[in-house]
Design a protein around this motif. Structure first.
Motif, mmCIF file in Angstrom:
data_model
loop_
_atom_site.group_PDB
_atom_site.id
_atom_site.type_symbol
_atom_site.label_atom_id
_atom_site.label_comp_id
_atom_site.label_asym_id
_atom_site.label_seq_id
_atom_site.Cartn_x
_atom_site.Cartn_y
_atom_site.Cartn_z
ATOM 1 N N ARG A 242 -22.113 17.070 -6.259
ATOM 2 C CA ARG A 242 -23.483 16.884 -6.754
ATOM 3 C C ARG A 242 -24.501 17.723 -5.987
ATOM 4 N N ILE A 243 -24.091 18.274 -4.838
ATOM 5 C CA ILE A 243 -25.008 19.143 -4.080
ATOM 6 C C ILE A 243 -24.364 20.507 -3.883
ATOM 7 N N ALA A 244 -23.862 21.071 -4.973
ATOM 8 C CA ALA A 244 -23.137 22.341 -4.912
ATOM 9 C C ALA A 244 -24.038 23.523 -4.582
ATOM 10 N N ASN A 245 -25.346 23.393 -4.835
ATOM 11 C CA ASN A 245 -26.255 24.500 -4.515
ATOM 12 C C ASN A 245 -27.548 23.939 -3.925
ATOM 13 N N ASP A 246 -28.410 24.845 -3.470
ATOM 14 C CA ASP A 246 -29.641 24.410 -2.810
ATOM 15 C C ASP A 246 -30.524 23.555 -3.706
ATOM 16 N N ALA A 247 -30.632 23.940 -4.980
ATOM 17 C CA ALA A 247 -31.500 23.196 -5.902
ATOM 18 C C ALA A 247 -31.005 21.755 -6.073
ATOM 19 N N SER A 248 -29.694 21.576 -6.222
ATOM 20 C CA SER A 248 -29.167 20.226 -6.404
ATOM 21 C C SER A 248 -29.244 19.428 -5.101
ATOM 22 N N ARG A 249 -29.141 20.117 -3.969
ATOM 23 C CA ARG A 249 -29.277 19.465 -2.657
ATOM 24 C C ARG A 249 -30.707 18.941 -2.488
ATOM 25 N N VAL A 250 -31.690 19.766 -2.829
ATOM 26 C CA VAL A 250 -33.097 19.378 -2.734
ATOM 27 C C VAL A 250 -33.380 18.209 -3.677
ATOM 28 N N ALA A 251 -32.841 18.292 -4.907
ATOM 29 C CA ALA A 251 -33.055 17.230 -5.895
ATOM 30 C C ALA A 251 -32.449 15.910 -5.410
ATOM 31 N N MET A 252 -31.247 15.971 -4.831
ATOM 32 C CA MET A 252 -30.590 14.749 -4.344
ATOM 33 C C MET A 252 -31.379 14.158 -3.176
ATOM 34 N N ALA A 253 -31.854 15.002 -2.252
ATOM 35 C CA ALA A 253 -32.657 14.519 -1.125
ATOM 36 C C ALA A 253 -33.915 13.828 -1.652
ATOM 37 N N ARG A 254 -34.533 14.417 -2.671
ATOM 38 C CA ARG A 254 -35.741 13.826 -3.267
ATOM 39 C C ARG A 254 -35.424 12.470 -3.900
ATOM 40 N N GLU A 255 -34.294 12.382 -4.591
ATOM 41 C CA GLU A 255 -33.872 11.111 -5.212
ATOM 42 C C GLU A 255 -33.678 10.029 -4.138
ATOM 43 N N VAL A 256 -33.039 10.407 -3.036
ATOM 44 C CA VAL A 256 -32.798 9.449 -1.947
ATOM 45 C C VAL A 256 -34.141 8.968 -1.393
ATOM 46 N N MET A 257 -35.063 9.892 -1.175
ATOM 47 C CA MET A 257 -36.383 9.526 -0.648
ATOM 48 C C MET A 257 -37.121 8.599 -1.616
ATOM 49 N N GLN A 258 -37.017 8.881 -2.925
ATOM 50 C CA GLN A 258 -37.672 8.025 -3.926
ATOM 51 C C GLN A 258 -37.052 6.631 -3.932
ATOM 52 N N THR A 259 -35.746 6.553 -3.706
ATOM 53 C CA THR A 259 -35.070 5.253 -3.641
ATOM 54 C C THR A 259 -35.619 4.443 -2.473
ATOM 55 N N VAL A 260 -35.789 5.085 -1.317
ATOM 56 C CA VAL A 260 -36.344 4.398 -0.145
ATOM 57 C C VAL A 260 -37.786 3.967 -0.426
ATOM 58 N N ASP A 261 -38.563 4.835 -1.077
ATOM 59 C CA ASP A 261 -39.947 4.477 -1.439
ATOM 60 C C ASP A 261 -39.964 3.195 -2.266
ATOM 61 N N ARG A 262 -39.072 3.116 -3.250
ATOM 62 C CA ARG A 262 -38.997 1.948 -4.141
ATOM 63 C C ARG A 262 -38.557 0.693 -3.393
ATOM 64 N N GLU A 263 -37.557 0.855 -2.516
ATOM 65 C CA GLU A 263 -36.989 -0.300 -1.809
ATOM 66 C C GLU A 263 -37.881 -0.810 -0.679
ATOM 67 N N LEU A 264 -38.455 0.100 0.108
ATOM 68 C CA LEU A 264 -39.191 -0.301 1.319
ATOM 69 C C LEU A 264 -40.625 0.209 1.393
ATOM 70 N N GLY A 265 -40.963 1.206 0.599
ATOM 71 C CA GLY A 265 -42.287 1.816 0.685
ATOM 72 C C GLY A 265 -42.228 3.165 1.385
ATOM 73 N N ALA A 266 -43.270 3.963 1.157
ATOM 74 C CA ALA A 266 -43.297 5.340 1.658
ATOM 75 C C ALA A 266 -43.216 5.435 3.184
ATOM 76 N N ILE A 267 -43.685 4.435 3.898
ATOM 77 C CA ILE A 267 -43.681 4.484 5.368
ATOM 78 C C ILE A 267 -42.254 4.585 5.912
ATOM 79 N N ALA A 268 -41.280 4.076 5.162
ATOM 80 C CA ALA A 268 -39.886 4.091 5.617
ATOM 81 C C ALA A 268 -39.117 5.322 5.123
#
Length: 143
Positions: free
Chosen positions: A59-85
């Motif tokens: 799922r992170i075969a190239n830079d674009a997909s790596r960046v997208a996955m990192a963004r998805e993970v960050m959005q998941t944390v935002d949803r679960e705990l808030g942006a501070i975390a």
């Protein structure tokens, strides 16, 4: 019950448990395993950094997909705990450094993230895991 002090980080005056952040990261369906450590930050005091193992590394075969996955993970944390975390960076590795008994070597990961000596590694299961952490840090975060 009191948590261990190295498992609580202070982000801009907010005390956050690294385990809480790890659980939030793992709420993302693509994450198999994660380690979160707090590293020194000149502005916020400390910021969380995540090292994640994907269930499907393709799922992170190239830079674009790596960046997208990192963004998805960050959005998941935002949803679960808030942006501070939200982790300041999400690094993807294929294995995390653990002792032979399976304990995560958070202190060693944190030391590397802060450019310090990782300490006694005689109990590490696979030294290649620490090399992956070093390489991920050297490559920087895909922002």
């Amino acid at each position: 019950m009191l948590g261990r002090t190295d498992d609580v980080i202070n982000v801009a005056g907010h005390r956050i448990g690294t385990r809480e952040i790890e659980e939030a990261v793992q709420a993302h369906s693509g994450i198999a395993e994660v380690a979160v450590v707090g590293v020194h930050d000149a502005i916020k005091g400390q910021v969380p950094i995540a090292f994640a193992v994907l269930k499907d590394p393709s799922r992170i075969a190239n830079d674009a997909s790596r960046v997208a996955m990192a963004r998805e993970v960050m959005q998941t944390v935002d949803r679960e705990l808030g942006a501070i975390a939200r982790p300041a960076h999400v690094h993807f590795v294929t294995l995390l450094p653990k002792t032979r008994s399976g304990k995560l070597l958070r202190r060693s990961i944190q030391a590397l993230a802060e450019s310090r000596d990782p300490g006694d590694l005689t109990t590490i299961e696979d030294p290649a895991a620490l090399e992956q952490i070093r390489a991920a840090l050297a490559a920087g975060a895909p922002d």
